[in-house]
Scaffold this motif. Sequence first.
Motif: not given
Length: 97
Positions: A49-58
């Motif tokens: 979930s952290t990976v997905m959130v950070l990628a989405a923010l990018s």
Amino acid sequence: MKSIKVNILGRQYPLKVEESEEEAMIRICKYVDDRFQEYRQQLVKQPESTVMVLAALSIAEELFEAKRKSSDLENNDTLVMERVNHSLEKLLSEIRE
């Protein structure tokens, strides 16, 4: 509407899209998956979930930057058109005199 299945981070997601948008949606999903995979490789110990959130923010940051650049170009075009319009009005005024 057409049903398609896309893979993001190894999970399959069913989507319904217009047939005319199928190819674009597949490209978008591949882009998102590629970015998620990139972040997953960099953040091995982080939860998915952290990976997905950070990628989405990018990805969102890229979108905002593209919108800003587009807006800057539109504003620049507007300024140029205003200058051209002003010059034309001045020229027409001089011709009338």
